[in-house]
Design a protein around this motif. Sequence first.
Motif, PDB file in Angstrom:
ATOM      1  N   ASP A 171       3.828   1.933 -10.996  1.00 19.10           N
ATOM      2  CA  ASP A 171       2.884   2.441 -10.005  1.00 19.10           C
ATOM      3  C   ASP A 171       1.525   1.766 -10.142  1.00 19.10           C
ATOM      4  O   ASP A 171       0.892   1.422  -9.145  1.00 19.10           O
ATOM      5  CB  ASP A 171       2.754   3.957 -10.092  1.00 19.10           C
ATOM      6  N   TYR A 172       1.074   1.545 -11.351  1.00 18.98           N
ATOM      7  CA  TYR A 172      -0.201   0.854 -11.579  1.00 18.98           C
ATOM      8  C   TYR A 172      -0.120  -0.602 -11.112  1.00 18.98           C
ATOM      9  O   TYR A 172      -1.044  -1.102 -10.476  1.00 18.98           O
ATOM     10  CB  TYR A 172      -0.569   0.923 -13.055  1.00 18.98           C
TER      11      TYR A 172
ATOM     12  N   ALA B  84       2.735   1.627  -3.327  1.00 22.09           N
ATOM     13  CA  ALA B  84       1.857   2.040  -4.418  1.00 22.09           C
ATOM     14  C   ALA B  84       1.489   3.509  -4.308  1.00 22.09           C
ATOM     15  O   ALA B  84       1.551   4.254  -5.294  1.00 22.09           O
ATOM     16  CB  ALA B  84       0.600   1.181  -4.434  1.00 22.09           C
TER      17      ALA B  84
ATOM     18  N   MET C  48      -0.296  -0.715  -7.411  1.00 20.76           N
ATOM     19  CA  MET C  48      -1.637  -0.432  -6.925  1.00 20.76           C
ATOM     20  C   MET C  48      -2.546  -1.650  -7.085  1.00 20.76           C
ATOM     21  O   MET C  48      -3.330  -1.978  -6.187  1.00 20.76           O
ATOM     22  CB  MET C  48      -2.227   0.767  -7.661  1.00 20.76           C
TER      23      MET C  48
ATOM     24  N   GLU D 254       0.833  -1.207   0.000  1.00 18.74           N
ATOM     25  CA  GLU D 254       0.000   0.000   0.000  1.00 18.74           C
ATOM     26  C   GLU D 254       0.862   1.251   0.000  1.00 18.74           C
ATOM     27  O   GLU D 254       0.651   2.169  -0.795  1.00 18.74           O
ATOM     28  CB  GLU D 254      -0.903   0.031   1.234  1.00 18.74           C
TER      29      GLU D 254
END
Length: 63
Positions: A33-34, A13, A37, A10
């Motif tokens: 980053d995606y 991300a 996430m 978490e």
Amino acid sequence: MPEAYVIGPEVAAITAVLLGNYPFSYLTNVPIDYMLMVTAVAMIANSGYNYFKSNLNKLQLNG
């Protein structure tokens, strides 16, 4: 899975999204980053499912 292990992805991300994929954008065009996430969301969903599954017998429905 202990909930403490969910916090790491978490934080990674959210940090990557806030920085605009900064450190990774110079190394590769892959949206790290995606991916972080999606991993964090999957781990949160799994943790929530395990929580409800383990505590379902304690739920009292009076109806």
